[in-house]
Enzyme design. Structure first.
Site, PDB file in Angstrom:
ATOM      1  CG  ASP A   1      -1.750   1.273   1.378  1.00 23.20           C
ATOM      2  OD1 ASP A   1      -1.768   1.847   0.581  1.00 23.20           O
ATOM      3  OD2 ASP A   1      -2.147   1.475   2.614  1.00 23.20           O
TER       4      ASP A   1
ATOM      5  CG  ASP B   1      -5.884   3.255   0.403  1.00 22.03           C
ATOM      6  OD1 ASP B   1      -5.147   2.401   0.587  1.00 22.03           O
ATOM      7  OD2 ASP B   1      -6.682   3.304  -0.454  1.00 22.03           O
TER       8      ASP B   1
ATOM      9  CG  ASP C   1      -1.378   1.644  -3.666  1.00 18.08           C
ATOM     10  OD1 ASP C   1      -0.180   1.551  -4.003  1.00 18.08           O
ATOM     11  OD2 ASP C   1      -1.747   2.460  -2.674  1.00 18.08           O
TER      12      ASP C   1
ATOM     13  CG  ASP D   1     -12.296 -14.543 -13.974  1.00 19.97           C
ATOM     14  OD1 ASP D   1     -11.718 -15.138 -12.740  1.00 19.97           O
ATOM     15  OD2 ASP D   1     -13.554 -14.803 -13.788  1.00 19.97           O
TER      16      ASP D   1
ATOM     17  CD  GLU E   1     -10.527 -19.235 -12.567  1.00 22.12           C
ATOM     18  OE1 GLU E   1     -10.685 -19.622 -11.310  1.00 22.12           O
ATOM     19  OE2 GLU E   1     -11.333 -18.559 -13.338  1.00 22.12           O
TER      20      GLU E   1
HETATM   21  C1  GLC Z   1     -12.257 -17.062 -10.830  1.00 22.34           C
HETATM   22  C2  GLC Z   1     -11.608 -16.099  -9.846  1.00 22.34           C
HETATM   23  C3  GLC Z   1     -12.602 -15.781  -8.383  1.00 22.34           C
HETATM   24  C4  GLC Z   1     -13.770 -15.003  -8.842  1.00 22.34           C
HETATM   25  C5  GLC Z   1     -14.354 -15.910 -10.027  1.00 22.34           C
HETATM   26  C6  GLC Z   1     -15.413 -15.052 -10.595  1.00 22.34           C
HETATM   27  O1  GLC Z   1     -12.566 -18.044 -10.065  1.00 22.34           O
HETATM   28  O2  GLC Z   1     -10.411 -16.547  -9.783  1.00 22.34           O
HETATM   29  O3  GLC Z   1     -11.796 -15.050  -7.412  1.00 22.34           O
HETATM   30  O4  GLC Z   1     -14.552 -15.071  -7.632  1.00 22.34           O
HETATM   31  O5  GLC Z   1     -13.595 -16.255 -11.161  1.00 22.34           O
HETATM   32  O6  GLC Z   1     -14.943 -14.213 -11.171  1.00 22.34           O
END
Ligand code: GLC
Length: 549
Positions: free
Chosen positions: A22, A26, A30, A206, A265
Site C-alpha cells: 500500500d 489507505d 495499489d 478468468d 483458468e
Molecule cells: C475466478 C476467480 C475468482 C472469482 C471468480 C468469478 O474463479 O479466480 O476469484 O470469484 O472467477 O469471477
C-alpha cells in the site's frame, strides 16, 4: 539462453494488488505499491527473487462485490489502485527490469453496474439486451433450467422490471455475457487490443471455459456431489465446443503482437484444461489438481503422469499450488513441519516440466490468516461462515517487515495481518540463509541457468512413491536429478544402475545435510534426509554456469 518464448521458460508470480503493498496509507494495496517492490521481485541480480513476469489480479473499476472480479469498465484503473498513468509507469519500470506484465481479464461476466448491463436490463428493446443471457420464466419454479451458481443457489435471477431472468454463474452482481453475440466478441477483442497496445505481455483469463453455454439451455444431469454446484455434471453450462473457435481467435490476435501469452483458468478437470491449450489454442491453461490433493508423493506423481499423457503435442503443463481462491499450501500441507514442506513443494513446482505460477507470499511460506466473523470481506465467507470462512484467509496482506503494519501499510490493513507476521516476513527471511524465501530464490535462479529445468524432458524414477519422488530433467548434455523426501523419516532409495553415481554433484538442498548419491555393487543409492528436497547435476562446470551460487 533458450529460443522458446518467455512464458514457456519463465516463472510467473501472482500479485493480488489489494494485499501486496500500500503506497498511500489507505490500507489497500495499489499499483504504486507494486512499483515500489519491483526490485524485490527481480532487480536483474540473484539478490532478488528473480521472477520473470507478474500476473496482477484485477485492478479495473469495480463495485467490488467479488473484489474486482466484477468489472464495470475494462479499459481503466480503479481509483482505489491508482490511475492509467500509474499502470503505464508500472509497465515501464517492470520492463526495465525484464519483468513481463500479465493482466487478469474477466470476460465471462461483467459487474451488474457495467454500462452494458445497465442498458441491457433497461428494456427488452435495448440494443444491448442480447449482450447478456435473458430468458422468460419456465415451469413451476420459473427458472429457465436447473443450472446452479458456483457461489450457491440458482444461477438465474428474476428481474421484475422487464419480467425475465438473467443468468449469473457467480453472484447476482456478476451477470454472464452472451459470447454468441458477435458484438460482445468484438468488444472483448478490443479489450485485448487496448491493453496489448499499452504494453501488457499477457493475460490470465478468468473462467475461460464458461464463455459459452448450451444453445438450448438444457438441464445439467445430476452428479454425486455434496453441495449445490457440485451436485450437477457441468456439461451444458460450461466446456462447450464453441470455445475452441474463440480460443483460436484470441490466440491469433495475441500472435499478431509477438511474444504475448494467455493462461486460461479452466474450472473443469485436467482433461478439460489439456484440451484447451497448445499450438493455435490458449498458450497455457492452469491445472489445479495440486490444489485439491493431499500431501502424497504418489498423488503428485500420478497427477503429473496423467497430465503428460493428456496434453496435446506442444502443450505445456501449468501447475499451481496456491492462489487467491484456495487455502495456502503451507497451511494445507503443513503437518508438523510447514516450512520444510513448503520447501519440498517449491522444489517440486519449480523443477517439474511446465510454467510454474507462484502466489504472492508462498515464497516466504505464508500460512492462511485468521479472520474473525466481523472481519470477513469475501462474499463466500459471508454466506458460508461457519464452517467456511471463504477466501479471505489466503488474501491477507504480505508481511514485508516485523514492524508496524508489517511494512504493508501505514494505515489500517483491509484484512488483518497474519498473527505470525513478526516471524514470517520478507525482511526476516532475507536475513536467514535457511529461510523458505532463500530457498525459493536459489531455486528460481538455478532454474534460470538450467536448460534441463527450464525446458528439458521429464523422466520419473519410480522407487518409493509413497514416501518420496525422484525424477530426472534432461536437455542435451545436462541432466538434473531431483529428490524429494515428503516425510519426517530419512530414506534410502535404490535407483537404476545406469545412473552411474560418479557423475553427479549436488547443487542445492533444502537442509544442511549429508544426503548423497553413491554407487557400488551394481547399485546406485540415494539418501535423503527428513523432509529434504535436493538437486544433483551431471553438468557441474564453469561453462554451465551451475558452478557456484
Ligand atoms: C475466478 C476467480 C475468482 C472469482 C471468480 C468469478 O474463479 O479466480 O476469484 O470469484 O472467477 O469471477
Amino acid at each position: 539462453m533458450s529460443d522458446r518464448p518467455w512464458w514457456q521458460t519463465g516463472v510467473i508470480y501472482q500479485i493480488y494488488p489489494r494485499s501486496f503493498a500500500d503506497s498511500d496509507g489507505d490500507g489497500t494495496g495499489d499499483l504504486r505499491g507494486v512499483i515500489s517492490r519491483l526490485d524485490y521481485l527481480n532487480d536483474g541480480t540473484p539478490r532478488s527473487l528473480g521472477v520473470d513476469a507478474i500476473w496482477l489480479s484485477p485492478f479495473f473499476p469495480s463495485p467490488g462485490f467479488d473484489f474486482g472480479y466484477d468489472i464495470s469498465d475494462y479499459c481503466a484503473v480503479d481509483p482505489l489502485f491508482g490511475t492509467l498513468a500509474d499502470f503505464d509507469l508500472l509497465v515501464t519500470e517492470a520492463h526495465r527490469r525484464g519483468i513481463r506484465i500479465i493482466l487478469d481479464l474477466v470476460l465471462n461476466h461483467t459487474s451488474h453496474l457495467h454500462p452494458w448491463f445497465v442498458q441491457s436490463r433497461s428494456s427488452m428493446a435495448n440494443p444491448k439486451r442480447d449482450w447478456y443471457l435473458w430468458q422468460d420464466p419456465k415451469g413451476k419454479s420459473g427458472a429457465p433450467n436447473n443450472w446452479q451458481s458456483v457461489f450457491g443457489g440458482r444461477a438465474w435471477q428474476w428481474d421484475p422490471s422487464t419480467r425475465q431472468y438473467y443468468y449469473h454463474k457467480f453472484l447476482t452482481q456478476q451477470p454472464d455475457l452472451n459470447w454468441r453475440n458477435g458484438r460482445v466478441r468484438r468488444a472483448m477483442m478490443n479489450v485485448f487490443r487496448f491493453w496489448l497496445d499499452r504494453g501488457a505481455d499477457g493475460f490470465r483469463l478468468d473462467v475461460v471455459d464458461g464463455y459459452f453455454k448450451d444453445a438450448l439451455l438444457r438441464d445439467n444431469p445430476p452428479a454425486p456431489g455434496i453441495r449445490g454446484y457440485e451436485r450437477q455434471k457441468h456439461i451444458f453450462d460450461a466446456d462447450q465446443p464453441e470455445l475452441i473457435d474463440a480460443y483460436r481467435e484470441i490466440r491469433a490476435l495475441l500472435d499478431t503482437y509477438g511474444a504475448r501469452m494467455a493462461v486460461g483458468e479452466v474450472m473443469g478437470n485436467a482433461k478439460q484444461a489439456a484440451r484447451f491449450c497448445g499450438p493455435g489454442l490458449l498458450p497455457l491453461a492452469f491445472n489445479f489438481e495440486f490444489t485439491r490433493q493431499s500431501w502424497s508423493p504418489a498423488a503428485f506423481q500420478n497427477a503429473v503422469l496423467r497430465y503428460e499423457r493428456l496434453l496435446p503435442e506442444g502443450g505445456l503443463p501449468c501447475y499451481v499450488l496456491s492462489n487467491h481462491d484456495n487455502s495456502r499450501h503451507a497451511s494445507r500441507y503443513g503437518g508438523q513441519a510447514p516450512e520444510a514442506r513448503a520447501k519440498v513443494a517449491a522444489a517440486m513446482l519449480l523443477t517439474l516440466r511446465g510454467t510454474p505460477f507462484l502466489y504472492q507470499g508462498e515464497e516466504i511460506g505464508m500460512r492462511d490468516g485468521r479472520i474473525r466473523r466481523l472481519e470477513i470481506q469475501d462474499p463466500l465467507g459471508k454466506k458460508y461462515w461457519p464452517p467456511n470462512a471463504g477466501r479471505d484467509p489466503c488474501r491477507t496482506p504480505i508481511p514485508w517487515t516485523a514492524g508496524p503494519g508489517a511494512g504493508f501499510t501505514s494505515g489500517n490493513p483491509w484484512l488483518p495481518l497474519n498473527p505470525d507476521y513478526r516471524e514470517i516476513n520478507v525482511q526476516t527471511e532475507r536475513e536467514d540463509p535457511d529461510s523458505v524465501l532463500e530457498f525459493y530464490r536459489k531455486l528460481i535462479w538455478l532454474r534460470k541457468k538450467s536448460p534441463a529445468l527450464q525446458s528439458g524432458g521429464y523422466r520419473p524414477l519410480l522407487s518409493h512413491p509413497d514416501r518420496a519422488l525422484v525424477y530426472l530433467r534432461e536437455a542435451g548434455k545436462q541432466t538434473m536429478l531431483v529428490g524429494l523426501n515428503f516425510f519426517e523419516q530419512p530414506i534410502q532409495l535404490t535407483l537404476e544402475e545406469s545412473l552411474s553415481p560418479g557423475r553427479w554433484k549436488k547443487i542445492l538442498s533444502s537442509c544442511n545435510s549429508q544426503s548423497d548419491l553413491h554407487g557400488g555393487a551394481g547399485k546406485t543409492v540415494l539418501n535423503l534426509q527428513p523432509n529434504e528436497a535436493a538437486i544433483w547435476t551431471t553438468d557441474y562446470t564453469e561453462k554451465s554456469g551451475l558452478h557456484g551460487k
